[in-house]
Design an enzyme around this catalytic site. Structure first.
Site, short mmCIF file in Angstrom:
data_model
loop_
_atom_site.label_atom_id
_atom_site.label_comp_id
_atom_site.label_asym_id
_atom_site.label_seq_id
_atom_site.Cartn_x
_atom_site.Cartn_y
_atom_site.Cartn_z
N ASP A 1 37.84 -153.58 -165.72
CA ASP A 1 38.13 -154.94 -166.15
C ASP A 1 39.11 -154.92 -167.33
O ASP A 1 40.03 -155.73 -167.41
CB ASP A 1 36.83 -155.64 -166.57
CG ASP A 1 35.78 -155.50 -165.49
OD1 ASP A 1 35.89 -156.17 -164.46
OD2 ASP A 1 34.85 -154.68 -165.67
N HIS B 1 29.83 -156.73 -166.07
CA HIS B 1 30.85 -156.50 -165.02
C HIS B 1 30.54 -157.45 -163.86
O HIS B 1 29.94 -157.08 -162.85
CB HIS B 1 30.84 -155.05 -164.54
CG HIS B 1 31.77 -154.86 -163.36
ND1 HIS B 1 33.13 -154.97 -163.46
CD2 HIS B 1 31.51 -154.59 -162.06
CE1 HIS B 1 33.68 -154.78 -162.28
NE2 HIS B 1 32.73 -154.56 -161.40
#
Ligand SMILES: NC(=O)c1ccc[n+]([C@@H]2O[C@H](COP(=O)([O-])OP(=O)(O)OC[C@H]3O[C@@H](n4cnc5c(N)ncnc54)[C@H](O)[C@@H]3O)[C@@H](O)[C@H]2O)c1
Ligand SMILES: O=C(O)C[C@H](O)C(=O)O
Length: 347
Positions: free
Chosen positions: A171, A199
């Site tokens: 990410d 996440h």
């Protein structure tokens, strides 16, 4: 043991670092192992021993990959062992990449998914506790990564809790890459980006402290985009990849796992391992000891630098009201997942 330089055995030869890869017959394992064996994780002087852990249905994939590893004749690769039992797979592991997990299938409720993964990450945590090396470092990639890491950590009471981490480096890298692309800047000019929380789509890619060269990133790209469409784009990038590619991210996930472990062991990239306030940071899902209001014991993404082989949360960042509410929302999701796995008796 701090693995900042190759370890030496009594004959002065470097001792291999043992890396266990679970789900090694799958896609991310396949994409990661050749780069690890070529030196991308620990540098060009550090030998590596690989242990590939699979379930019986996946073992042929791991065996085939092992044949190809032989055919690469990597000078740094000292051995490849394949296991289907966690006790054997984690025996002596210095680094454990927990990639294999149970994907969500049609009709599966979230509680079913958490229970199925508990059946994987509980026993793997216990095996790490009982069989891994004393310096073991664990990175969970398999989804739901943060809560799977929590399950493994809670099943490994003898391993220091901070050795259990989950992957939000993908990410982070997405956030850096998309920011640079939008601004027409070089990736190397971007610093100070943070992924907070889980996440998942609740994650908060935060540009409040980000810079592009010597300018505040939000001044360059504008707060409307930087605190609007950008957040959604980063948080939903996994789904975008699935839609466009027809399958979930593989090479970028393997690359992020390598970045995460390399920085953990060798020091945060570009910072020289320094701990000064201006040194670059990355994003890591770490065991919380309460920093930034994240409840103790959750494994949540925070800004961190690695110094001397240990992650350190970047302290003292100002959190404004917008950031606070985004961080709180993602952390609340993690707390809810923790409560669910607790109710299921998995932790
Ligand atoms: N955190 C992240 O940023 C991120 C990014 C991408 C993918 N992922 C996740 O990574 C995981 C792996 O993705 P993939 O594309 O490699 O999947 P894949 O299906 O290609 O491979 C998974 C492998 O894990 C194996 N496996 C299942 N249970 C196991 C167990 N108990 N022990 C050992 N091996 C086991 C399977 O046999 C399979 O070979 C998925 O959960 C995916 O959602 C996470
Ligand atoms: O496997 C997924 O669901 C997506 C993955 O977590 C990703 O972020 O690419």
């Amino acid at each position: 043991m701090t693995m900042t330089a190759p370890q030496q055995n009594h004959r002065g030869q470097a001792t291999p670092i043992t890396v266990t890869i679970t789900g090694a017959g799958g896609q991310i394992g396949y994409a990661a192992m050749f780069r690890i064996a070529s030196g991308a994780m620990f540098g060009p002087d550090q030998p590596v021993a690989l242990r590939l852990l699979e379930i019986p249905q996946g073992v042929k994939g791991a065996e085939g990959a092992a044949l190809e590893l032989t055919d690469c004749a990597f000078p740094l690769l000292t051995s490849v062992d394949i296991a289907t039992e966690p006790a054997q797979g984690f025996d002596g592991a210095n680094v454990a990449l927990l990639i294999g997990s149970r994907p969500r299938t049609a009709g599966m409720e979230r509680a079913d998914l958490l229970a199925a993964n508990g059946a994987i990450f509980g026993p793997q945590g216990r095996a790490i506790n009982d069989h891994a090396a004393d310096d073991v470092r664990v990175l969970v990639v398999g989804n739901p990564a943060n809560t799977n890491a929590l399950i493994a950590q809670r099943n490994a009471p003898d391993v220091p809790a901070e050795r259990f981490t989950a992957l939000t480096r993908l990410d982070h890298n997405r956030a850096v890459g998309l920011l640079a692309e939008h601004a027409g800047a070089a990736v190397a000019e971007v610093s100070g980006v943070t992924i907070w929380g889980n996440h998942s789509t609740t994650q908060y890619p935060d540009l409040s402290h980000a810079r592009i060269g010597d300018r505040a990133a939000l001044d360059v790209v504008g707060a409307d985009w930087g605190r609007g469409a950008y957040i959604d784009r980063v948080a939903n990038r996994g789904a975008e990849i699935i839609e466009v590619r027809g399958g979930s991210s593989v090479a970028s996930a393997a690359n992020a796992a390598i970045d995460h472990v390399r920085d953990w062991v060798l020091g945060t990239a570009g910072s020289g391992g320094g701990s000064d306030d201006a040194a670059p940071w990355t994003s890591v899902s770490l065991y919380s000891t309460g920093a930034y209001g994240v409840p103790d014991g959750l494994i949540a993404s925070v800004p961190a630098r690695s110094v001397g082989g240990q992650w350190q949360v970047v302290e003292g960042l100002e959190i404004d009201e917008f950031s606070r509410s985004r961080i709180d929302a993602s952390v609340a999701e993690l707390a809810a997942e923790r409560d669910q796995v607790s109710e299921l008796g998995l932790i």
